[in-house]
Design an enzyme around this catalytic site. Sequence first.
Site, PDB file in Angstrom:
ATOM      1  N   LEU A 243       2.112   3.075   3.596  1.00 18.63           N
ATOM      2  CA  LEU A 243       3.408   2.750   2.971  1.00 18.63           C
ATOM      3  C   LEU A 243       3.156   1.919   1.727  1.00 18.63           C
ATOM      4  O   LEU A 243       3.365   0.717   1.723  1.00 18.63           O
ATOM      5  CB  LEU A 243       4.256   1.991   3.983  1.00 18.63           C
ATOM      6  CG  LEU A 243       5.748   2.306   4.014  1.00 18.63           C
ATOM      7  CD1 LEU A 243       5.999   3.796   3.861  1.00 18.63           C
ATOM      8  CD2 LEU A 243       6.359   1.797   5.282  1.00 18.63           C
ATOM      9  N   HIS A 244       2.720   2.567   0.669  1.00 22.17           N
ATOM     10  CA  HIS A 244       2.342   1.830  -0.522  1.00 22.17           C
ATOM     11  C   HIS A 244       3.416   1.878  -1.590  1.00 22.17           C
ATOM     12  O   HIS A 244       4.526   2.303  -1.341  1.00 22.17           O
ATOM     13  CB  HIS A 244       0.983   2.315  -1.032  1.00 22.17           C
ATOM     14  CG  HIS A 244      -0.135   1.721  -0.236  1.00 22.17           C
ATOM     15  ND1 HIS A 244      -1.387   2.252  -0.219  1.00 22.17           N
ATOM     16  CD2 HIS A 244      -0.171   0.649   0.586  1.00 22.17           C
ATOM     17  CE1 HIS A 244      -2.143   1.512   0.572  1.00 22.17           C
ATOM     18  NE2 HIS A 244      -1.426   0.547   1.066  1.00 22.17           N
ATOM     19  N   LEU A 245       3.037   1.426  -2.769  1.00 21.09           N
ATOM     20  CA  LEU A 245       4.039   1.124  -3.786  1.00 21.09           C
ATOM     21  C   LEU A 245       5.098   2.207  -4.005  1.00 21.09           C
ATOM     22  O   LEU A 245       6.282   1.928  -3.959  1.00 21.09           O
ATOM     23  CB  LEU A 245       3.341   0.800  -5.103  1.00 21.09           C
ATOM     24  CG  LEU A 245       4.174  -0.042  -6.054  1.00 21.09           C
ATOM     25  CD1 LEU A 245       4.499  -1.388  -5.436  1.00 21.09           C
ATOM     26  CD2 LEU A 245       3.426  -0.256  -7.366  1.00 21.09           C
TER      27      LEU A 245
END
Lengths: 586, 98
Positions: free
Chosen positions: B19-21
């Site tokens: 769940l990144h940027l």
Amino acid sequence: MKVYTGIAVSPGVVSGPVLVLGSENFRIPRKYVSRDAIDDEIHRFRAALNHVCDDIRSNEQLVSSQLGAQYGAIFSAHLQMAQDPRLIREVEALIREQTRSPEFAVSRVLRSFAEQMERLGDRYLSERALDIYDLEKRLLQQLLGESREELRNLTEPVIVLAHDLTPSETATLNTKFVLGFATEVGGRTSHTAILAGALEIPAIVGLGRCLSGVSGGETVILDGDSGRVIIDPDPETVERLQDMQVRSEKVRARLGLMEELPAETQDGQRVTIYGNIEFPEEVRHCIKRGADGVGLYRTEFLFLSGNREPSESDHYEAYCRVVAACGDRPVVIRTLDIGADKVPQFLEGQFSETQNPMLGLRSIRLSLLNTPMFKRQLRAILRASVHGNVRVMFPLISTLLEFRQAKMILMDVMEDLEDEGIPFQRNIQIGMMVEVPSAVILAEEFAREVDFFSIGTNDLIQYTLACDRSDPAVANLYRSGDPSILRLIQMVLRAAEKHGKSVTVCGQMSSDPRFIPLLLGMGLRSLSATPQTIPRLKEVVRNLSISEAVRISQHACSLDLARDVEHYLQGELSRLCPDLVDTVGF
Amino acid sequence: METADTICRQVRVTPEDGLHLRPLQLLVRKALTFSSAITLTFDGRRADVKSAFDLMLLAAPTGAILTLETSGPDATAAADAICELFQTGFVISGSEVH
């Protein structure tokens, strides 16, 4: 007494009282506010936040309109952070419930987010922590009106100890009062480090966490030769320092004489020693020390000092100052060499969230993608070329095609200038940096097309040994003395010789006196080094004969391990110039 | 407050980097269009989907199963929209960026 060790980036040993700059160099003037003022303080926080959001939005719009929406999206992530409900809730709670000042609250909340993120151990998320520090800095700037109050109002000599200094902060340090500085973060090739060398004040970066143990005012010894900071030194250490200062004063006096003397070996071989510079002002450091010219003029500062791309006349004026100061001595101007580690604001959008910035969009690759920007720089270089002996150099060339493309763009610019009737040097020498192993492997092919090579050892070592020296876990692999590096340098020298082209070595290796006998023995006759080290290098050259250098290089090249090579070279240097070794480091 | 309009579902993190940027940004933007409270729970930690910081600190890796809870007047629509983001793997169509 406490000792911290970091990376020595600018030589010299100094002692004095320490000035501690809080983690982001903002002094938070008060931690509490009065209860009556709470509503006003919350209002002040919201106003600052709105201001920061407006700034981010305008960056976003600028980038979106110039480069496309997908790049602007990076800023919308920053905007989301600035508008984050959790941030606002926690800051306002600290102000309202604990009567904390907005400055303190902002710093406390954002730092706790950043620390938690760093603790997650996920590299990607720990890099996001940098965005959070950036947001903190922007907010504090808004809240406090201005920054670096302490650095502006110095009245007595100090040694600055900071979490980090930005390049602009370093450049504006008042060297009358700042004896030296050390930072917790940063690497050898960071801009701050390079600037320290330019200012000629002792400096150390990458100390690791140490600020918490210092409150300011303590006596500190900063040893820019060995990379050590000694806080509250004991009497013995102070005595040792004084002894050493006496000795190094003698050496310095002798080295001072070197400035006038040519770099010539005992058997009469003249060696060319150029200086590396970053700012036009530094050219005088080179001239003063009797450099043969500027072998590497880095032009990044022009790009990093403002929020906009430098104009053609910004370039032209800077180049002319250097060229004029050098007279007929060569000035090698390297075109933009920016990577993901130092991105100017106006280009931020082009960089994707890559895990491997050193293998990504940087240097000549960036210039070739931004032809109008590249052309502006080349026009300025060509225009400056009529005032002296200018050479142009392309960095990080990894394929022949890249070199040809860059050269073709240069030819285009020449044609434009010709059409406009603007004078330039048509037969300007065109060279390349050799920093990528592929360029070494194809050195023969490149040698047919270039006028000169300049070996950039910093990147060459990093790419050859596949190690990032700013990563302490693998930094031990990063060694100039690695046999593979020696072999690569030999390959370039051989290819250049065959085609009658010249080679210079720039980068840290050629500023290190230990490597001078080796490089000369391999056949190198030209090097470019940090201006400060030039007298030392001259002394090594003048104490050496070519036949001795050949013997040293042959033995060094027969060794298997970097450690053995470096140990051997150290021994040879202490035999050649004993007190040069003796006074390096405290 | 538990109301009749509380929806609870499971979603799986599909983007390669967790769940990144980018996915996180899309989640926040989507969540802000609803008035319901929207949370994701992972490994005992609960994050407000309208807060980028909350989501970052959730540190949900690829393959993680998260519990999505929405509660409020538009809880069903919100749950559907968030689930859709997870199901489509956060593929961004040009119009969604701005």
